[in-house]
Design a protein around this motif. Structure first.
Motif, PDB file in Angstrom:
ATOM      1  N   ILE A  98       1.252  11.271 -15.169  1.00 43.44           N
ATOM      2  CA  ILE A  98       1.014   9.897 -15.644  1.00 43.44           C
ATOM      3  C   ILE A  98      -0.123   9.268 -14.829  1.00 43.44           C
ATOM      4  O   ILE A  98      -0.127   9.339 -13.605  1.00 43.44           O
ATOM      5  CB  ILE A  98       2.298   9.043 -15.496  1.00 43.44           C
ATOM      6  N   GLY A  99      -1.093   8.661 -15.513  1.00 42.26           N
ATOM      7  CA  GLY A  99      -2.274   8.115 -14.830  1.00 42.26           C
ATOM      8  C   GLY A  99      -2.182   6.623 -14.555  1.00 42.26           C
ATOM      9  O   GLY A  99      -2.664   6.140 -13.539  1.00 42.26           O
ATOM     10  N   VAL A 100      -1.557   5.901 -15.462  1.00 39.72           N
ATOM     11  CA  VAL A 100      -1.455   4.451 -15.300  1.00 39.72           C
ATOM     12  C   VAL A 100       0.011   4.066 -15.289  1.00 39.72           C
ATOM     13  O   VAL A 100       0.795   4.541 -16.103  1.00 39.72           O
ATOM     14  CB  VAL A 100      -2.189   3.704 -16.442  1.00 39.72           C
ATOM     15  N   PHE A 101       0.380   3.263 -14.299  1.00 38.34           N
ATOM     16  CA  PHE A 101       1.802   2.904 -14.160  1.00 38.34           C
ATOM     17  C   PHE A 101       1.867   1.521 -13.547  1.00 38.34           C
ATOM     18  O   PHE A 101       0.828   0.907 -13.261  1.00 38.34           O
ATOM     19  CB  PHE A 101       2.535   3.937 -13.297  1.00 38.34           C
ATOM     20  N   THR A 102       3.049   0.986 -13.330  1.00 41.72           N
ATOM     21  CA  THR A 102       3.140  -0.348 -12.729  1.00 41.72           C
ATOM     22  C   THR A 102       3.943  -0.292 -11.424  1.00 41.72           C
ATOM     23  O   THR A 102       4.881   0.493 -11.274  1.00 41.72           O
ATOM     24  CB  THR A 102       3.834  -1.363 -13.667  1.00 41.72           C
ATOM     25  N   VAL A 103       3.520  -1.109 -10.487  1.00 44.54           N
ATOM     26  CA  VAL A 103       4.265  -1.311  -9.238  1.00 44.54           C
ATOM     27  C   VAL A 103       4.519  -2.804  -9.112  1.00 44.54           C
ATOM     28  O   VAL A 103       3.561  -3.594  -9.102  1.00 44.54           O
ATOM     29  CB  VAL A 103       3.475  -0.786  -8.020  1.00 44.54           C
ATOM     30  N   ASP A 104       5.767  -3.192  -9.018  1.00 45.92           N
ATOM     31  CA  ASP A 104       6.135  -4.616  -8.960  1.00 45.92           C
ATOM     32  C   ASP A 104       5.471  -5.410 -10.081  1.00 45.92           C
ATOM     33  O   ASP A 104       4.948  -6.508  -9.866  1.00 45.92           O
ATOM     34  CB  ASP A 104       5.755  -5.242  -7.604  1.00 45.92           C
ATOM     35  N   GLY A 105       5.415  -4.818 -11.251  1.00 47.50           N
ATOM     36  CA  GLY A 105       4.883  -5.542 -12.409  1.00 47.50           C
ATOM     37  C   GLY A 105       3.367  -5.544 -12.501  1.00 47.50           C
ATOM     38  O   GLY A 105       2.798  -6.141 -13.410  1.00 47.50           O
ATOM     39  N   LYS A 106       2.679  -4.881 -11.541  1.00 45.75           N
ATOM     40  CA  LYS A 106       1.219  -4.859 -11.600  1.00 45.75           C
ATOM     41  C   LYS A 106       0.733  -3.490 -12.038  1.00 45.75           C
ATOM     42  O   LYS A 106       1.249  -2.468 -11.567  1.00 45.75           O
ATOM     43  CB  LYS A 106       0.626  -5.174 -10.214  1.00 45.75           C
ATOM     44  N   MET A 107      -0.293  -3.502 -12.882  1.00 44.97           N
ATOM     45  CA  MET A 107      -0.807  -2.229 -13.350  1.00 44.97           C
ATOM     46  C   MET A 107      -1.593  -1.530 -12.240  1.00 44.97           C
ATOM     47  O   MET A 107      -2.426  -2.140 -11.581  1.00 44.97           O
ATOM     48  CB  MET A 107      -1.720  -2.455 -14.553  1.00 44.97           C
ATOM     49  N   ILE A 108      -1.276  -0.265 -12.038  1.00 42.25           N
ATOM     50  CA  ILE A 108      -1.940   0.513 -10.978  1.00 42.25           C
ATOM     51  C   ILE A 108      -2.522   1.784 -11.583  1.00 42.25           C
ATOM     52  O   ILE A 108      -1.865   2.447 -12.399  1.00 42.25           O
ATOM     53  CB  ILE A 108      -0.910   0.913  -9.890  1.00 42.25           C
ATOM     54  N   ASP A 109      -3.761   2.125 -11.188  1.00 43.33           N
ATOM     55  CA  ASP A 109      -4.296   3.448 -11.528  1.00 43.33           C
ATOM     56  C   ASP A 109      -5.050   3.991 -10.322  1.00 43.33           C
ATOM     57  O   ASP A 109      -4.989   3.409  -9.233  1.00 43.33           O
ATOM     58  CB  ASP A 109      -5.179   3.387 -12.782  1.00 43.33           C
TER      59      ASP A 109
ATOM     60  N   ALA B  99       0.828  -1.203   0.000  1.00 44.27           N
ATOM     61  CA  ALA B  99       0.000   0.000   0.000  1.00 44.27           C
ATOM     62  C   ALA B  99       0.864   1.255   0.000  1.00 44.27           C
ATOM     63  O   ALA B  99       0.583   2.234  -0.695  1.00 44.27           O
ATOM     64  CB  ALA B  99      -0.921  -0.018   1.218  1.00 44.27           C
ATOM     65  N   GLU B 100       1.926   1.211   0.754  1.00 39.88           N
ATOM     66  CA  GLU B 100       2.856   2.335   0.808  1.00 39.88           C
ATOM     67  C   GLU B 100       3.441   2.625  -0.574  1.00 39.88           C
ATOM     68  O   GLU B 100       3.474   3.777  -1.023  1.00 39.88           O
ATOM     69  CB  GLU B 100       4.004   1.967   1.768  1.00 39.88           C
ATOM     70  N   LYS B 101       3.886   1.550  -1.211  1.00 39.07           N
ATOM     71  CA  LYS B 101       4.491   1.678  -2.552  1.00 39.07           C
ATOM     72  C   LYS B 101       3.510   2.295  -3.537  1.00 39.07           C
ATOM     73  O   LYS B 101       3.853   3.179  -4.309  1.00 39.07           O
ATOM     74  CB  LYS B 101       4.878   0.283  -3.072  1.00 39.07           C
ATOM     75  N   ILE B 102       2.260   1.802  -3.477  1.00 39.14           N
ATOM     76  CA  ILE B 102       1.254   2.277  -4.433  1.00 39.14           C
ATOM     77  C   ILE B 102       1.004   3.769  -4.246  1.00 39.14           C
ATOM     78  O   ILE B 102       1.011   4.541  -5.194  1.00 39.14           O
ATOM     79  CB  ILE B 102      -0.068   1.479  -4.258  1.00 39.14           C
ATOM     80  N   ILE B 103       0.869   4.181  -2.998  1.00 38.60           N
ATOM     81  CA  ILE B 103       0.555   5.595  -2.750  1.00 38.60           C
ATOM     82  C   ILE B 103       1.731   6.488  -3.119  1.00 38.60           C
ATOM     83  O   ILE B 103       1.563   7.538  -3.743  1.00 38.60           O
ATOM     84  CB  ILE B 103       0.089   5.796  -1.297  1.00 38.60           C
ATOM     85  N   LYS B 104       2.920   6.030  -2.750  1.00 38.58           N
ATOM     86  CA  LYS B 104       4.118   6.814  -3.104  1.00 38.58           C
ATOM     87  C   LYS B 104       4.235   6.951  -4.620  1.00 38.58           C
ATOM     88  O   LYS B 104       4.438   8.056  -5.151  1.00 38.58           O
ATOM     89  CB  LYS B 104       5.375   6.117  -2.567  1.00 38.58           C
TER      90      LYS B 104
ATOM     91  N   ALA C  15      -7.894   3.872  -9.263  1.00 37.58           N
ATOM     92  CA  ALA C  15      -8.865   2.988  -8.599  1.00 37.58           C
ATOM     93  C   ALA C  15      -8.251   2.236  -7.428  1.00 37.58           C
ATOM     94  O   ALA C  15      -8.952   1.782  -6.536  1.00 37.58           O
ATOM     95  CB  ALA C  15      -9.442   2.000  -9.612  1.00 37.58           C
ATOM     96  N   PHE C  16      -6.939   2.098  -7.439  1.00 37.62           N
ATOM     97  CA  PHE C  16      -6.282   1.358  -6.362  1.00 37.62           C
ATOM     98  C   PHE C  16      -6.030   2.221  -5.116  1.00 37.62           C
ATOM     99  O   PHE C  16      -5.692   1.707  -4.069  1.00 37.62           O
ATOM    100  CB  PHE C  16      -4.925   0.804  -6.846  1.00 37.62           C
ATOM    101  N   ILE C  17      -6.151   3.511  -5.299  1.00 32.99           N
ATOM    102  CA  ILE C  17      -5.703   4.411  -4.217  1.00 32.99           C
ATOM    103  C   ILE C  17      -6.554   4.304  -2.945  1.00 32.99           C
ATOM    104  O   ILE C  17      -6.013   4.172  -1.854  1.00 32.99           O
ATOM    105  CB  ILE C  17      -5.608   5.873  -4.728  1.00 32.99           C
ATOM    106  N   PRO C  18      -7.906   4.337  -3.053  1.00 31.60           N
ATOM    107  CA  PRO C  18      -8.684   4.254  -1.799  1.00 31.60           C
ATOM    108  C   PRO C  18      -8.386   2.990  -1.002  1.00 31.60           C
ATOM    109  O   PRO C  18      -8.269   3.030   0.230  1.00 31.60           O
ATOM    110  CB  PRO C  18     -10.136   4.251  -2.289  1.00 31.60           C
ATOM    111  N   GLY C  19      -8.211   1.873  -1.699  1.00 28.33           N
ATOM    112  CA  GLY C  19      -7.911   0.606  -1.017  1.00 28.33           C
ATOM    113  C   GLY C  19      -6.589   0.686  -0.285  1.00 28.33           C
ATOM    114  O   GLY C  19      -6.472   0.267   0.877  1.00 28.33           O
TER     115      GLY C  19
END
Lengths: 518, 304
Positions: free
Chosen positions: B268-279, B253-258, B281-285
């Protein structure tokens, strides 16, 4: 003179080299001489040492007024022997001015209160004092101040000659005709006889009282025939139901369990918690329940306990049987599981009170303890603990091995609810100091944990493990906010009891209480 | 009089421990066990001829005991009893944080309680809207109406399943794998999430079965429940442990938010964290994970 725990000790008590408490390990390294006893040679073969009655044994041992008789408390509240002996000495032989040197006195010994009131018993030396005896001593009816010592302090005082036992009475679940005694094999079994061992070795005369005479030799013996003068066989030495309870049960009270779990978490966050660690715990609700949680963490981390000491009961024997503790060595057994295990279960052994806790030998077991978990009647903001006087100032408790295990262990944890009824357990000043605060490291209550600020290392351990703790002052304030600030007790000048520290210095005195009038 | 701050509609409620409002030994310091909420019961735990004395006990407890950060909810008697109105008056008068509506079956039930609460707030000069509500769903009808119940009042912070009566109505019994309540639990979670409020699972009554309790907790967490009703303090720590985010979840979660902060600053709106696509929509979680971690004492960083 004010001592190291801030208590004012009257100068008249400081005679004959008696000092006030100066702090833990103050007398470390001091050279001492041991007292010895008068004894007698039995070169001629003796068919039997069994005599017809207690009165005859007393006569045989030259009992006279002014003597000191010793008793041990393995029969706990089921003990008949102390009362029987005192009755024979006072009512049958007409002796007076007697002193009782007991390892503990409880409700079972209420009849002795009358001998105190009549002036037939003039001295009490004990490691525990409850019931009517405590009440009459507190009321100033004992001619000389009672002397209260820990289980380690008592053998120290015996060795030093500060208490000279004229006749020791050994309550023996089994004995042979020569006086070899064991705590098992009879009808009133108590298991370990550890507190009686020193008495048998240092008393001028030794009388064994048993209700189960067995074939010679009764072996391996806890008290040995070489020290025994006479054996008396009576109908019953005690009430088995009150000697050893059914298996001690681990509390289900959620408050106890919560505190017990905190105790286990604290133990597990210290550097001493590693394979082979050593442990002692009381048998009170939260202390005993700590075993349960500790065992869980031991399993998780694949750690085994090296050895456990103390008064022992079933749950510790269980751990021994499961191979989770290497050795269990005890001075006293509290329930049938432990009584039936000592010297039977491999790794379960007996030890003397001196081996257990005496600060004046070359290394008692308590000195090597990593952890001890103990209860308290009161603990104050200097971490001084009281386990002897009630909130009304009356003697009703037992230091037992509390001060010894606290002093010797690397980490002493006191566990107690913050309040009991209307009484604040955590207070500004305990009524009587029985265990000095410099030996107490952590306090666990149902309202929070406090670490002795002197133990900065333990503070860090708890912080690193994310275990919340607060100041002991805040716990005291919380307690007072819940139940109110206690009124000061009103005392008379007369000192009714002297609380010795384990090293023999004076830790505190108990004065005569003024009866409360409402 | 112990003043209590205005209750928060959304707060951490992993553990809600039931206790009889009439038992001084229980209620005098129930907060020491560290549950998020305590549930003082005026309903089933209290005998029919003791309802009055339980209300007195509740009132004086709230007036003299400082429950601190522990939320105090009161379970009132059902709307089909002669007790609920007086229960509501005492809850509001003593400043309870919230009321649990027993055997709630419809939005009308909630609205009935809501209006009685408002009336009591006016009667006792309590700030209007201060007293929160939650509903216990104990019947098939209540479960099926879960969404309208969740939406029936702005005071509503959550719904709880109450399994005892529900299982009887469903003609089933407790099952170790949870199959008995799987549909009900699913519906309640759906309804609560759709309405944006919290949901709590029913009590686990076999106090000696630690393994079974842990298994049920894991299922509760996996289904999306916010917390659980409890009947014994020893159940608190396991719930807090199971419901706490894992170390791995916190790091992720830390990685995603950072990463999101850096990338969105760069447009940039869509990017990857550890090979997973993040946009986005993942932020509230991820934020929720960190907030929960913080509340559990497992995260002290500055991202939430």
């Amino acid at each position: 003179m004010i001592n190291a725990v801030g208590r004012d000790i009257p100068d008249y008590l400081l005679t004959g080299g008696k000092e006030v408490y100066k702090g833990n390990c103050y007398l470390d390294g001091k050279m001492i001489c041991k007292a010895c006893r008068k004894t007698v040679r039995h070169e001629k073969p003796q068919e039997t040492k069994v005599v017809a009655s207690l009165s005859e044994a007393l006569r045989l041992c030259g009992a006279k007024s002014g003597m000191t008789f010793s008793f041990h408390h393995h029969l706990r509240n089921g003990d008949y022997v102390s009362n029987m002996v005192m009755k024979a000495a006072i009512d049958d032989l007409g002796l007076r001015d007697l002193t009782i040197a007991a390892t503990s006195l409880g409700d079972a010994h209420d009849p002795i209160a009358e001998y105190i009131e009549k002036g037939q018993v003039i001295g009490i030396q004990t490691s525990g004092i409850r019931g009517r005896v405590g009440e009459v001593v507190s009321a100033g009816k004992l001619k000389t101040p009672a002397i209260l010592r820990s289980h380690g302090g008592r053998p120290r005082a015996i060795e030093a000659g500060e208490v000279h036992i004229d006749i020791a009475f050994i309550a023996a679940p089994t004995s042979d005709c020569q006086g070899n005694c064991r705590g098992i094999g009879g009808k009133s079994n108590c298991g370990s006889m550890g507190y009686a061992m020193m008495d048998a070795e240092y008393a001028d005369k030794v009388v064994v009282v048993t209700d189960c005479l067995v074939d010679f030799p009764n072996y391996p013996a806890s008290v040995k025939a070489i020290d025994v003068d006479a054996v008396v066989v009576v109908d019953s030495i005690g009430d088995p139901k009150k000697i050893a309870s059914e298996a001690a049960k681990i509390s289900k009270n959620p408050r106890d369990l919560m505190m017990a779990e905190d105790v286990a978490r604290i133990i597990a966050c210290t550097p001493y918690f590693k394979d082979g660690f050593s442990f002692q715990t009381g048998v009170g609700g939260p202390s005993l329940a700590a075993n349960l949680f500790l065992e869980k963490i031991m399993d998780e981390r694949s750690i085994k306990m090296g050895w456990a000491i103390g008064g022992i009961c079933g749950p510790m024997v269980e751990m021994l049987k499961k191979g989770k503790v290497g050795k269990v060595i005890d001075v006293q057994d509290f329930d049938l599981d432990s009584v039936n295990s000592i010297n039977q279960t491999p790794g379960h052994y007996e030890m003397s009170a001196s081996q257990y806790a005496n600060p004046a030998n070359k290394g008692a077991f308590v000195n090597n303890l990593d952890f001890v978990v103990l209860a308290a009647l009161e603990i104050d903001t200097s971490f001084n603990v009281n386990v002897i006087t009630g909130s009304d100032g009356v003697l009703r408790g037992a230091p037992g091995g509390h001060p010894d295990a606290a002093a010797g262990s690397k980490c002493c944890i006191i566990v107690t609810p913050l309040t009991r009824g209307r009484m604040a357990t955590v207070c500004k000043h305990v009524v009587t100091v029985t265990t000095p605060g410099d030996c107490v490291d952590v306090l666990v209550t149902d309202y929070g944990i406090a670490v002795n600020p002197a133990r900065t290392d333990l503070v860090k351990c708890l912080d690193d493990a994310n275990i919340k703790h607060v100041s002991i002052e805040s716990l005291q304030q919380k307690a007072y906010s819940l139940v109110g600030t206690p009124d000061e007790l009103k005392w008379k000048d007369k000192v009714v009891a002297v609380m010795e520290a384990r090293d023999g210095t004076i830790l505190d005195v108990v004065r005569q209480i003024q009866p409360v009038s409402i | 009089m112990i003043p209590r701050p205005r209750p928060e509609r959304f707060r951490l409620r992993r553990t809600m421990m039931f206790m009889n409002a009439q038992k001084p030994g229980l209620i005098k310091d129930a907060y020491i066990y560290g549950c998020d909420s305590i549930m003082l019961d005026l309903e089933d735990a209290v005998a029919e001829n003791q309802k009055d004395s339980a209300r007195f006990s509740l009132y004086h407890a709230m007036k003299t005991i400082d429950y601190g950060d522990t939320e105090v909810i009161v379970r009132i008697n059902g709307l089909d009893t002669p007790h609920w109105q007086e229960d509501i008056r005492v809850c509001v008068a003593c400043g309870a944080d919230g009321i649990r509506i027993a055997k709630c079956e419809s939005a009308d039930d909630v609205r009935t309680v809501d209006s009685a609460v408002l009336h009591a707030e006016r009667e006792f000069g309590v700030e209007e809207g201060r007293t929160l509500l939650m509903a216990a769903l104990e019947s098939p009808k209540g479960i099926l109406n879960a969404y309208e119940i969740c939406m029936a009042s702005d005071r509503m912070f959550g719904v709880a399943i109450s399994g005892g009566d529900l299982r009887k109505s469903l003609q089933t019994k407790f099952q170790t794998d949870g199959i008995d309540l799987v549909a009900s639990r699913g519906l309640v979670v759906l309804a609560a999430r759709a309405a944006g409020i919290q949901c709590f699972d029913t009590v686990y009554t076999d106090l000696d079965n630690d393994e079974g309790f842990m298994a049920e907790l894991k299922q509760n967490k996996a289904m999306g429940f916010d917390g659980k009703s409890l009947i014994n303090p020893k159940q608190i720590r396991p719930v807090h442990e199971i419901f706490a985010p894992t170390e791995k979840e916190i790091k992720q979660a830390e990685k995603i938010i950072k990463a999101y902060k850096e990338q969105s600053a760069a447009g940039i709106g869509v990017f990857t964290v550890d090979g997973k696509m993040i946009d986005i929509a993942f932020i509230p979680g991820a934020q929720r994970t960190l907030e929960l971690a913080k509340a559990c004492g497992l995260y002290d960083g500055g991202l939430v």
